[in-house]
Write a protein that holds these residues in place. Structure first.
Motif, PDB file in Angstrom:
ATOM      1  N   ILE A 170      -9.745  25.368  16.842  1.00 61.40           N
ATOM      2  CA  ILE A 170     -10.714  24.618  17.642  1.00 61.40           C
ATOM      3  C   ILE A 170     -10.939  25.242  19.020  1.00 61.40           C
ATOM      4  O   ILE A 170     -11.601  24.634  19.869  1.00 61.40           O
ATOM      5  CB  ILE A 170     -10.262  23.153  17.815  1.00 61.40           C
ATOM      6  CG1 ILE A 170      -8.892  23.101  18.512  1.00 61.40           C
ATOM      7  CG2 ILE A 170     -10.219  22.446  16.473  1.00 61.40           C
ATOM      8  CD1 ILE A 170      -8.455  21.690  18.871  1.00 61.40           C
ATOM      9  N   ASP A 173     -14.554  25.601  19.798  1.00 59.98           N
ATOM     10  CA  ASP A 173     -15.203  24.312  20.024  1.00 59.98           C
ATOM     11  C   ASP A 173     -14.906  23.783  21.426  1.00 59.98           C
ATOM     12  O   ASP A 173     -15.780  23.213  22.079  1.00 59.98           O
ATOM     13  CB  ASP A 173     -14.735  23.310  18.967  1.00 59.98           C
ATOM     14  CG  ASP A 173     -14.820  23.879  17.567  1.00 59.98           C
ATOM     15  OD1 ASP A 173     -15.943  24.177  17.130  1.00 59.98           O
ATOM     16  OD2 ASP A 173     -13.770  24.050  16.935  1.00 59.98           O
ATOM     17  N   TYR A 201     -23.726  21.606  14.081  1.00 63.91           N
ATOM     18  CA  TYR A 201     -22.348  21.305  13.682  1.00 63.91           C
ATOM     19  C   TYR A 201     -22.315  20.463  12.412  1.00 63.91           C
ATOM     20  O   TYR A 201     -21.511  20.712  11.494  1.00 63.91           O
ATOM     21  CB  TYR A 201     -21.623  20.579  14.819  1.00 63.91           C
ATOM     22  CG  TYR A 201     -20.736  21.478  15.653  1.00 63.91           C
ATOM     23  CD1 TYR A 201     -19.351  21.324  15.661  1.00 63.91           C
ATOM     24  CD2 TYR A 201     -21.273  22.494  16.429  1.00 63.91           C
ATOM     25  CE1 TYR A 201     -18.527  22.140  16.412  1.00 63.91           C
ATOM     26  CE2 TYR A 201     -20.467  23.318  17.200  1.00 63.91           C
ATOM     27  CZ  TYR A 201     -19.095  23.137  17.186  1.00 63.91           C
ATOM     28  OH  TYR A 201     -18.288  23.966  17.930  1.00 63.91           O
ATOM     29  N   ASN A 214     -13.530  20.125  14.219  1.00 68.16           N
ATOM     30  CA  ASN A 214     -14.307  20.970  15.127  1.00 68.16           C
ATOM     31  C   ASN A 214     -15.286  20.129  15.941  1.00 68.16           C
ATOM     32  O   ASN A 214     -15.428  20.320  17.156  1.00 68.16           O
ATOM     33  CB  ASN A 214     -15.078  22.034  14.348  1.00 68.16           C
ATOM     34  CG  ASN A 214     -14.165  23.007  13.620  1.00 68.16           C
ATOM     35  OD1 ASN A 214     -14.104  23.011  12.388  1.00 68.16           O
ATOM     36  ND2 ASN A 214     -13.453  23.822  14.367  1.00 68.16           N
ATOM     37  N   LEU A 218     -15.265  19.379  19.989  1.00 69.08           N
ATOM     38  CA  LEU A 218     -16.450  19.605  20.817  1.00 69.08           C
ATOM     39  C   LEU A 218     -16.823  18.342  21.588  1.00 69.08           C
ATOM     40  O   LEU A 218     -16.993  18.381  22.821  1.00 69.08           O
ATOM     41  CB  LEU A 218     -17.628  20.040  19.932  1.00 69.08           C
ATOM     42  CG  LEU A 218     -18.977  20.197  20.641  1.00 69.08           C
ATOM     43  CD1 LEU A 218     -18.965  21.412  21.557  1.00 69.08           C
ATOM     44  CD2 LEU A 218     -20.104  20.317  19.616  1.00 69.08           C
TER      45      LEU A 218
END
Length: 513
Positions: A170, A173, A201, A214, A218
């Protein structure tokens, strides 16, 4: 110089040469096109005030009855402007160069994005040239607002997504979330950029490239930065949230979904008709037609060029995210159309590469360039000419009531804008009381005010309902002021874009007795 950088320069030298040439040519007419809009001295004037007061919680000095509430939502933008103003001076070219610098950054990340998706430097170069020659792109790159910064953020973020979409973890992200989170410090429209990335996404989660974690990483990072900006804003104004949403009500952000969709349809219809009220709206009917036809083109070519459709489909969703973001916010500004323009070129260029006719890209470049040239106007007055007329009789440090488009002429604290007048009645002030309490020495009056009063309520969005102040203002000019100078300026005598250069606006300068 590291070998990796040398290799990159060697492979992309044509694009780098074009970008350098483009920057130089664009710089040559950056203060000529477009003509100055009052948003530019509005933002720059606030940045100057923050710089001089060493305080980012100050509000616009040219609004004293028009209530303004401090917040941190644009603080990063004002920091950049303040830095440029401190180094290069308080001039129109100074703040417009910020947009051009970020335009170069946007073109660079856009070029990298196209190359990453299609693997062709030639296609990336052609597509970047198309975007750079687009009239809306040139307009935004010469406009001292935040749109070009957000566009660089959009193209850079998309490049990151497509570059690192196959990497586990991640980290990417979180990094992307930091970029989008920082966007809040430039403009609330960073939400539109986030909505666009959110659509990509969701598609990549559906295609198993990303997982839900992810998206959570974000959104969590962006939310963290949003919280920081809210806390910073509340430190400036304890009632920030109440005041911010109350201000948003003026622009329709609290309306129901159907009303927002209806307003969006009217907005795009106005863009098609080149009606932006105070904003210059270039002729982008071709781009809008291509944009609206995009779903049908994708459906029609899905069997002929499935590989290209697969590559451009997430970008089509990203453009849909831009529109959905606008609808959710419910505030439509003609300058925000620039966020849709890159998708037109990257998607259609990606599809055109499947056709054998090599003249199509050249034809498209010529078509876009011809449209751009047709939009350029030889304005009847330049901004320096406008300032020179004022300078003949009004010192830059004199307390003056005038249009905000003179913001670059007057010293800090000297200018009061006409937008204040709509709030006089609510503040319990007559115009005479207002002029006396502010020690106003000069009033710069354009015949535009008479036109707006005659056409009311058609232009109430410009200066508010003229019934609140017009007759008192005219009476004050007749009995408490003396006309000392007048001149005609068709370009800067009005705020209404469609009336610019169409009427020989007379501007009269009065000295208060």
């Amino acid at each position: 110089m590291p070998d990796k950088i040398k290799t990159s320069i060697r492979k992309n030298y044509i694009f780098i040469a074009y970008l350098t040439f483009y920057f130089c040519v664009s710089s040559a007419f950056i203060t000529i096109f477009p003509y100055l809009h009052s948003d530019e001295p509005w933002l720059a004037g606030l940045s100057r005030s923050m710089l001089l007061n060493n305080d980012f919680s100050v509000t616009e000095p040219f609004f004293d009855v028009y209530s303004r509430d401090p917040h941190a939502i644009r603080v990063l933008f004002h920091m950049i402007q303040a830095l440029f103003i401190n180094v290069f001076g308080y001039e129109l070219i100074t703040v417009r160069m910020i947009s051009l610098v970020f335009a170069v950054a946007a073109l660079t990340s856009f070029y990298s994005l196209v190359f990453k998706i299609f693997g062709s430097r030639t296609l990336a170069l052609i597509t970047a040239i198309l975007l750079s020659l687009d009239i809306q792109f040139i307009y935004a790159s010469h406009f001292a607002r935040q749109e070009m910064i957000l566009l660089a953020l959009l193209t850079g973020s998309l490049w990151m997504v497509f570059t690192y979409r196959d990497r586990c973890g991640i980290k990417k992200d979180i990094l992307l979330g930091i970029l989008l989170g920082l966007g809040i410090g430039f403009h609330p429209n960073s939400f539109i950029i986030a909505a666009s990335l959110g659509m990509v996404y969701l598609y990549l989660i559906y295609k198993k490239n990303f997982s839900l974690k992810n998206l959570i990483a974000l959104m969590g990072t962006v939310s963290f930065f949003a919280l920081i900006f809210v806390i910073a804003s509340k430190s400036m104004d304890p009632d920030f949230l109440t005041n911010y949403f109350k201000n948003g009500e003026k622009f329709g952000v609290n309306k129901d979904l159907f009303s927002k969709i209806s307003a969006g349809a009217n907005f795009f219809a106005d863009i098609f008709k080149q009606d932006g009220l105070t904003y210059f709206v270039p002729d982008i009917r071709l781009q809008l037609a291509l944009l609206s036809g995009m779903p049908f083109v994708i459906l029609g070519l899905k069997n002929r060029c499935p590989d290209s459709i697969k590559k451009v489909f997430p970008l089509a969703l990203a453009s849909l995210g831009i529109i959905l973001g606008m609808i959710i916010i419910g505030r439509y500004n003609p300058t925000s159309v620039i966020f849709l323009i890159p998708f037109v070129y990257v998607i259609y260029s990606g599809l055109l590469k499947n056709f054998k006719n090599k003249l199509l890209p050249l034809l498209l470049i010529c078509l876009i360039f011809a449209n751009t040239l047709s939009n350029f106007t030889n304005y009847k007055s330049t901004y320096p000419q406008y300032e020179a007329e004022i300078a003949q009789v009004v010192p830059s440090d004199s307390k003056t009531l005038a249009n905000l488009n003179l913001g670059f002429y007057f010293d800090e604290g000297a200018l009061l804008d006409y937008r204040n007048l709509r709030y006089l009645q609510a503040s319990g002030l007559t115009f005479e009381e207002y002029a006396d309490s502010r020690n106003i020495e000069f009033i710069i009056y354009s015949e535009e005010m008479d036109f707006i009063y005659e056409k009311k309520p058609a232009y109430d969005l410009v200066y508010g309902n003229p019934d609140y102040y017009y007759l008192e203002l005219k009476d004050f000019l007749d009995n408490h002021a003396t006309e000392i100078y007048s001149f005609v300026n068709p370009t800067y005598g009005t705020h209404v874009a469609n009336l610019t250069d169409n009427v020989p606006w007379k501007i009269r300068i009065f000295k208060v007795k």
